[in-house]
Design an enzyme around this catalytic site. Structure first.
Site, PDB file in Angstrom:
ATOM      1  N   SER A 145       0.857  -1.196   0.000  1.00  0.00           N
ATOM      2  CA  SER A 145       0.000   0.000   0.000  1.00  0.00           C
ATOM      3  C   SER A 145       0.885   1.236   0.000  1.00  0.00           C
ATOM      4  O   SER A 145       2.000   1.206   0.545  1.00  0.00           O
ATOM      5  CB  SER A 145      -0.867   0.009   1.267  1.00  0.00           C
ATOM      6  N   TYR A 158      -1.448  -0.462  10.217  1.00  0.00           N
ATOM      7  CA  TYR A 158      -1.572  -1.027   8.863  1.00  0.00           C
ATOM      8  C   TYR A 158      -0.366  -0.612   8.018  1.00  0.00           C
ATOM      9  O   TYR A 158       0.265  -1.444   7.342  1.00  0.00           O
ATOM     10  CB  TYR A 158      -2.880  -0.530   8.257  1.00  0.00           C
TER      11      TYR A 158
HETATM   12  N1  LIG Z   1      -8.418  -0.294  -2.260  1.00  0.00           N
HETATM   13  C1  LIG Z   1      -7.459   0.529  -1.922  1.00  0.00           C
HETATM   14  O1  LIG Z   1      -7.632   1.768  -1.969  1.00  0.00           O
HETATM   15  C2  LIG Z   1      -6.127  -0.021  -1.478  1.00  0.00           C
HETATM   16  C3  LIG Z   1      -5.082   0.899  -1.277  1.00  0.00           C
HETATM   17  C4  LIG Z   1      -3.840   0.416  -0.895  1.00  0.00           C
HETATM   18  C5  LIG Z   1      -3.633  -0.938  -0.734  1.00  0.00           C
HETATM   19  N2  LIG Z   1      -4.668  -1.805  -0.925  1.00  0.00           N
HETATM   20  C6  LIG Z   1      -4.397  -3.236  -0.723  1.00  0.00           C
HETATM   21  O2  LIG Z   1      -4.977  -3.968  -1.796  1.00  0.00           O
HETATM   22  C7  LIG Z   1      -5.389  -5.256  -1.317  1.00  0.00           C
HETATM   23  C8  LIG Z   1      -6.858  -5.495  -1.630  1.00  0.00           C
HETATM   24  O3  LIG Z   1      -7.621  -4.466  -1.022  1.00  0.00           O
HETATM   25  P1  LIG Z   1      -9.163  -4.211  -1.379  1.00  0.00           P
HETATM   26  O4  LIG Z   1      -9.355  -2.765  -1.291  1.00  0.00           O
HETATM   27  O5  LIG Z   1      -9.532  -4.945  -2.604  1.00  0.00           O
HETATM   28  O6  LIG Z   1      -9.842  -4.872  -0.067  1.00  0.00           O
HETATM   29  P2  LIG Z   1     -11.270  -5.575   0.135  1.00  0.00           P
HETATM   30  O7  LIG Z   1     -12.280  -5.069  -0.809  1.00  0.00           O
HETATM   31  O8  LIG Z   1     -11.544  -5.440   1.603  1.00  0.00           O
HETATM   32  O9  LIG Z   1     -10.940  -7.112  -0.203  1.00  0.00           O
HETATM   33  C9  LIG Z   1     -10.066  -7.814   0.665  1.00  0.00           C
HETATM   34  C10 LIG Z   1     -10.060  -9.281   0.307  1.00  0.00           C
HETATM   35  O10 LIG Z   1      -9.262  -9.992   1.284  1.00  0.00           O
HETATM   36  C11 LIG Z   1     -10.072 -10.997   1.913  1.00  0.00           C
HETATM   37  N3  LIG Z   1      -9.682 -11.183   3.313  1.00  0.00           N
HETATM   38  C12 LIG Z   1      -9.702 -10.264   4.299  1.00  0.00           C
HETATM   39  N4  LIG Z   1      -9.347 -10.841   5.464  1.00  0.00           N
HETATM   40  C13 LIG Z   1      -9.109 -12.144   5.187  1.00  0.00           C
HETATM   41  C14 LIG Z   1      -8.725 -13.272   5.985  1.00  0.00           C
HETATM   42  N5  LIG Z   1      -8.526 -13.168   7.301  1.00  0.00           N
HETATM   43  N6  LIG Z   1      -8.557 -14.462   5.368  1.00  0.00           N
HETATM   44  C15 LIG Z   1      -8.775 -14.602   4.025  1.00  0.00           C
HETATM   45  N7  LIG Z   1      -9.136 -13.578   3.222  1.00  0.00           N
HETATM   46  C16 LIG Z   1      -9.311 -12.372   3.811  1.00  0.00           C
HETATM   47  C17 LIG Z   1     -11.494 -10.443   1.792  1.00  0.00           C
HETATM   48  O11 LIG Z   1     -12.510 -11.441   1.936  1.00  0.00           O
HETATM   49  P3  LIG Z   1     -13.209 -11.781   3.370  1.00  0.00           P
HETATM   50  O12 LIG Z   1     -13.383 -10.490   4.094  1.00  0.00           O
HETATM   51  O13 LIG Z   1     -14.496 -12.483   3.021  1.00  0.00           O
HETATM   52  O14 LIG Z   1     -12.261 -12.702   4.076  1.00  0.00           O
HETATM   53  C18 LIG Z   1     -11.441  -9.912   0.361  1.00  0.00           C
HETATM   54  O15 LIG Z   1     -11.496 -10.976  -0.557  1.00  0.00           O
HETATM   55  C19 LIG Z   1      -5.049  -5.286   0.173  1.00  0.00           C
HETATM   56  O16 LIG Z   1      -3.776  -5.857   0.352  1.00  0.00           O
HETATM   57  C20 LIG Z   1      -5.007  -3.820   0.534  1.00  0.00           C
HETATM   58  O17 LIG Z   1      -4.208  -3.577   1.675  1.00  0.00           O
HETATM   59  C21 LIG Z   1      -5.913  -1.376  -1.285  1.00  0.00           C
END
Ligand SMILES: NC(=O)c1ccc[n+]([C@@H]2O[C@H](COP(=O)([O-])OP(=O)(O)OC[C@H]3O[C@@H](n4cnc5c(N)ncnc54)[C@H](OP(=O)(O)O)[C@@H]3O)[C@@H](O)[C@H]2O)c1
Length: 259
Positions: A145, A158
């Site tokens: 991130s 985080y």
């Molecule tokens: N979107 C952004 O703006 C952003 C910015 C910087 C970095 N990121 C990074 O990008 C990645 C994806 O983020 P996103 O925004 O797509 O998040 P999201 O919409 O919350 O999706 C997260 C995914 O991880 C799964 N997950 C969470 N906890 C888990 C656990 N304990 N075991 C197994 N699976 C788990 C969730 O499913 P369940 O909850 O059903 O388990 C979901 O499939 C992450 O690494 C995040 O830190 C995102």
């Protein structure tokens, strides 16, 4: 406005076996779909599948916030695929803590490290024997991130976990390079996803501003689409990136004010 992408080359990942964590929604679902579109066989996991979970992938329900959960998932994924060539550590969850960094309780620090950092370390540890067995050409992409470099105080835990992921990825890249296995890191900026939208709303509420203000000012004029990150993963996972390892790449519309 997100432009239509050039269609994926359906032969690019033909014969490749990919394991992607957190592919039930958001960025992970886009990564899974992009690898499928490139011809890979894909296994993914999350605690729950959603309507967004790509149908072409094998979904294994699991919780990777513990060592036992990771080991159970890795064993099931390897049984399904018979091996692995591409690993994408995407699952994570940012949880804002308002009220000062010193007030973040120990359990929240440990929780942040388990899910946002150690889950990737544990997944890689569990899959490395199979990656090595597959021989040169293996790839690990860790999703970090921008918070690793520019952490807002409510996301200190985080951001620290993601910074650890960047550092770990650099060391792992050096160790695995002689085996022809590449390790890269992607640092997304503000991407519109179910998980991150909640975090941004928390920030907006705490600051007393509209939600749109949080993503205003991105130099390229819009927040990210999950496919923006998936394209970067596809590039780094492909042979087009065969001379790239140990790299941390910002994919953020130019938002991070650092080199
Ligand atoms: N979107 C952004 O703006 C952003 C910015 C910087 C970095 N990121 C990074 O990008 C990645 C994806 O983020 P996103 O925004 O797509 O998040 P999201 O919409 O919350 O999706 C997260 C995914 O991880 C799964 N997950 C969470 N906890 C888990 C656990 N304990 N075991 C197994 N699976 C788990 C969730 O499913 P369940 O909850 O059903 O388990 C979901 O499939 C992450 O690494 C995040 O830190 C995102």
């Amino acid at each position: 406005m997100f432009k239509t992408l050039v269609p994926a080359d359906i032969t690019e990942f033909a014969g490749k076996r990919a394991i992607v964590t957190g592919g039930s929604r958001g960025i992970g679902a886009a990564i899974v779909q992009r690898l499928l579109d490139g011809g890979a066989s894909v296994v993914t996991t999350a605690r729950n599948a959603t309507d967004e979970t790509p149908k072409g992938a094998t979904f294994i329900q699991g919780d990777i916030s513990t060592l036992a959960g990771v080991q159970a998932f890795a064993a099931a994924a390897l049984r399904e695929l018979g091996g692995v060539d591409i690993v994408v550590n995407n699952a994570a969850a940012a949880r804002t803590h308002l009220g000062g960094i010193a007030s973040i309780p120990d359990e929240e620090w440990l929780d942040a490290l388990d899910l946002n950092y150690l889950s990737a370390v544990r997944v890689n540890n569990a899959l490395l024997p199979a990656l090595r067995e597959a021989g040169a050409g293996g790839v690990i992409v860790n999703i970090s991130s921008g918070s690793a470099i520019l952490p807002g105080p409510p996301l200190a835990h985080y951001g620290a976990a993601k910074a650890a992921l960047n550092t770990y990825g650099k060391a792992l890249a050096a160790e695995l390079a002689p085996a022809g296995i590449r390790v890269t890191t992607i640092m997304p900026g503000n991407v519109l996803t179910p998980g991150a939208d909640v975090i941004r709303q928390n920030f907006a509420d705490a600051m007393g501003v509209e939600l749109a203000a949080i993503t205003a000012g991105i130099p390229l004029g819009r927040p990210g689409d999950p496919r923006d990150i998936a394209e970067a993963v596809a590039f780094l996972a492909s042979d087009r990136a065969q001379w790239i390892t140990g790299t941390s790449l910002n994919v953020d519309g130019g938002e991070l004010p650092a080199i």
